[in-house]
Scaffold this active site. Structure first.
Site, PDB file in Angstrom:
ATOM      1  N   PRO A  55      50.284  39.742  95.852  1.00  0.00           N
ATOM      2  CA  PRO A  55      50.559  38.351  95.494  1.00  0.00           C
ATOM      3  C   PRO A  55      52.031  37.952  95.405  1.00  0.00           C
ATOM      4  CG  PRO A  55      49.924  39.623  93.570  1.00  0.00           C
ATOM      5  CD  PRO A  55      49.816  40.550  94.730  1.00  0.00           C
ATOM      6  N   ASP A  87      53.984  35.786 107.055  1.00  0.00           N
ATOM      7  CA  ASP A  87      54.048  34.372 106.698  1.00  0.00           C
ATOM      8  C   ASP A  87      54.643  34.158 105.314  1.00  0.00           C
ATOM      9  OD1 ASP A  87      51.772  34.625 104.949  1.00  0.00           O
ATOM     10  OD2 ASP A  87      50.548  34.654 106.775  1.00  0.00           O
ATOM     11  N   LYS A 130      53.438  29.031 107.439  1.00  0.00           N
ATOM     12  CA  LYS A 130      52.131  28.723 106.893  1.00  0.00           C
ATOM     13  C   LYS A 130      52.260  28.055 105.533  1.00  0.00           C
ATOM     14  CE  LYS A 130      48.304  30.971 108.283  1.00  0.00           C
ATOM     15  NZ  LYS A 130      47.021  31.611 108.178  1.00  0.00           N
ATOM     16  N   GLY A 189      49.774  37.443 102.677  1.00  0.00           N
ATOM     17  CA  GLY A 189      49.827  37.404 101.214  1.00  0.00           C
ATOM     18  C   GLY A 189      48.493  37.813 100.599  1.00  0.00           C
ATOM     19  N   GLY A 190      48.548  38.498  99.465  1.00  0.00           N
ATOM     20  CA  GLY A 190      47.324  38.886  98.748  1.00  0.00           C
ATOM     21  C   GLY A 190      46.497  39.857  99.550  1.00  0.00           C
ATOM     22  N   ILE A 205      40.508  37.669 101.534  1.00  0.00           N
ATOM     23  CA  ILE A 205      40.199  36.668 100.500  1.00  0.00           C
ATOM     24  C   ILE A 205      41.025  35.429 100.817  1.00  0.00           C
ATOM     25  CG2 ILE A 205      40.271  36.112  98.029  1.00  0.00           C
ATOM     26  CD1 ILE A 205      39.663  39.011  97.458  1.00  0.00           C
ATOM     27  N   THR A 224      44.734  40.748  95.437  1.00  0.00           N
ATOM     28  CA  THR A 224      44.608  39.307  95.617  1.00  0.00           C
ATOM     29  C   THR A 224      45.291  38.554  94.461  1.00  0.00           C
ATOM     30  OG1 THR A 224      43.048  37.545  96.125  1.00  0.00           O
ATOM     31  CG2 THR A 224      42.352  39.125  94.453  1.00  0.00           C
ATOM     32  N   ALA A 225      45.625  37.292  94.711  1.00  0.00           N
ATOM     33  CA  ALA A 225      46.340  36.501  93.698  1.00  0.00           C
ATOM     34  C   ALA A 225      45.608  36.510  92.355  1.00  0.00           C
ATOM     35  CB  ALA A 225      46.508  35.065  94.195  1.00  0.00           C
ATOM     36  N   MET A 242      44.248  27.556  96.142  1.00  0.00           N
ATOM     37  CA  MET A 242      44.682  26.380  96.895  1.00  0.00           C
ATOM     38  C   MET A 242      44.291  25.068  96.227  1.00  0.00           C
ATOM     39  SD  MET A 242      43.881  27.736 100.741  1.00  0.00           S
ATOM     40  CE  MET A 242      42.645  28.941 100.326  1.00  0.00           C
ATOM     41  N   GLY A 274      52.718  33.602  90.637  1.00  0.00           N
ATOM     42  CA  GLY A 274      52.224  34.733  89.840  1.00  0.00           C
ATOM     43  C   GLY A 274      52.790  36.059  90.312  1.00  0.00           C
TER      44      GLY A 274
HETATM   45  N1  SAH Z   1      44.872  35.979 100.726  1.00  0.00           N
HETATM   46  C1  SAH Z   1      45.507  35.451  99.539  1.00  0.00           C
HETATM   47  C2  SAH Z   1      45.156  34.005  99.313  1.00  0.00           C
HETATM   48  C3  SAH Z   1      45.719  33.086 100.369  1.00  0.00           C
HETATM   49  S1  SAH Z   1      45.270  31.417 100.081  1.00  0.00           S
HETATM   50  C4  SAH Z   1      45.130  36.295  98.340  1.00  0.00           C
HETATM   51  O1  SAH Z   1      44.260  37.175  98.452  1.00  0.00           O
HETATM   52  O2  SAH Z   1      45.735  36.096  97.285  1.00  0.00           O
HETATM   53  C5  SAH Z   1      46.733  30.808  99.302  1.00  0.00           C
HETATM   54  C6  SAH Z   1      46.486  30.553  97.832  1.00  0.00           C
HETATM   55  O3  SAH Z   1      46.516  31.783  97.107  1.00  0.00           O
HETATM   56  C7  SAH Z   1      47.542  29.700  97.176  1.00  0.00           C
HETATM   57  O4  SAH Z   1      47.318  28.327  97.399  1.00  0.00           O
HETATM   58  C8  SAH Z   1      47.345  30.059  95.721  1.00  0.00           C
HETATM   59  O5  SAH Z   1      46.206  29.418  95.186  1.00  0.00           O
HETATM   60  C9  SAH Z   1      47.025  31.542  95.810  1.00  0.00           C
HETATM   61  N2  SAH Z   1      48.212  32.383  95.621  1.00  0.00           N
HETATM   62  C10 SAH Z   1      48.745  33.256  96.501  1.00  0.00           C
HETATM   63  N3  SAH Z   1      49.801  33.905  95.972  1.00  0.00           N
HETATM   64  C11 SAH Z   1      49.943  33.419  94.713  1.00  0.00           C
HETATM   65  C12 SAH Z   1      50.836  33.689  93.638  1.00  0.00           C
HETATM   66  N4  SAH Z   1      51.824  34.592  93.757  1.00  0.00           N
HETATM   67  N5  SAH Z   1      50.684  32.998  92.490  1.00  0.00           N
HETATM   68  C13 SAH Z   1      49.696  32.086  92.353  1.00  0.00           C
HETATM   69  N6  SAH Z   1      48.820  31.810  93.317  1.00  0.00           N
HETATM   70  C14 SAH Z   1      48.926  32.454  94.481  1.00  0.00           C
END
Ligand code: SAH
Length: 274
Positions: A34, A57, A79, A110-111, A115, A140-141, A192, A221
């Protein structure tokens, strides 16, 4: 008969397998976690070291690129909601083209790639083009933010289930499943959803959810610049209006939000004010 392999040999075997796991012409969808770069897996770090090219991204922490080899090419594809630097279709085409050149390709996301990460869409295209692929999961976030805020996502007293919902759909506005979000004794995490928090809160209250339900919005986060706003469904709209939180942000709703003493105090304060 079961053969017991000594731990040292297992560790060596895992290391060797990880080094060899990324083949020329293969694409690895890698979960960057995250934000805090230390949250990526060791397997992910090895894939980065082996990569000829990394396609990354906005949500993936660029500090992770420091793990790549000297000659590794890095391609930023942006993105942002409604403002993708490179449309998804072109990202897929790029992955196919790079793999066809025989490169070891890492698609850093990311994450976790599976997911709300469009990992499935990218794999569909790779499959259709006979490109070998693998996925390395990421934190994941939701779990990252839970850890960094001290909010447990499940709890035997009040949260027997955990639901991840995206507040954003490919081509429509706010179309998530209200029934799902209204289920009792669970924690709901909205991805999101920053621009529609007030709308979600009002919609839930209008459909019978208690206005006193605790809710937290966590921006950036696990990063150093993390910000958290804690309130109730009734108060969150107003609390956010005055806080100007940046994205990416995650929404966590449920009694678990009030379990930590400090957060509980904020929820009570806001509850008394509304
Ligand atoms: N694949 C990612 C999610 C991508 S969708 C995962 O598993 O986390 C993008 C959304 O993820 C953002 O709009 C937000 O809601 C969340 N997100 C991703 N990184 C974040 C972070 N560091 N802090 C808070 N929300 C986050």
């Amino acid at each position: 008969m079961t053969t017991v392999i000594p731990f040292d040999s297992k560790v060596r075997a895992v290391k060797a397998a990880a080094r060899q796991s990324l083949q020329p012409g293969e694409v690895c969808l890698l979960g960057a976690g995250p934000g805090d770069p230390d949250l990526m897996t060791i397997k992910g770090m090895r894939a980065l070291q082996a990569a000829d090219v990394v396609v990354y991204d906005r949500l993936a922490n660029p500090e992770l690129l420091d793990f790549t080899g000297q000659d590794c090419e890095k391609i930023y594809v942006g993105k942002r909601k409604d403002r993708h630097s490179l449309p998804q279709g072109q990202i897929c085409d790029l992955l196919v083209a790079l793999a066809r050149c025989g490169k070891k390709v890492v698609r850093l996301k990311g994450g976790d790639p599976f997911i709300f990460g469009r990992g499935g869409e990218e794999i569909d295209v790779l499959e259709a083009n006979n490109i070998p692929w693998q996925v390395i999961p990421g934190i994941t976030a939701a779990t990252g933010c839970a850890a960094s805020t001290g909010i447990p996502l499940t709890h035997r007293d009040c949260a027997h289930a955990l639901t991840f919902i995206t507040a954003h759909r490919r081509d429509t506005g706010l179309t998530f499943n209200w029934e799902l979000a209204l289920q009792k004794d669970q924690t709901v995490v909205f991805y999101m959803g920053l621009s529609v928090v007030a709308e979600i809160a009002e919609g839930l209250i209008a459909r019978g959810k208690s206005a006193a339900t605790p809710i937290a919005v966590i921006a950036n986060g696990t990063r150093q610049e993390q910000q958290v706003v804690v309130s109730t469904l009734a108060g969150i709209g107003k609390a956010l209006a005055s806080s100007d939180l940046p994205s990416p942000a995650l929404i966590v709703m449920g009694e678990v939000v009030a379990l930590r003493g400090q957060l509980q105090a904020v929820v009570e304060q806001i509850g008394a004010a509304v």
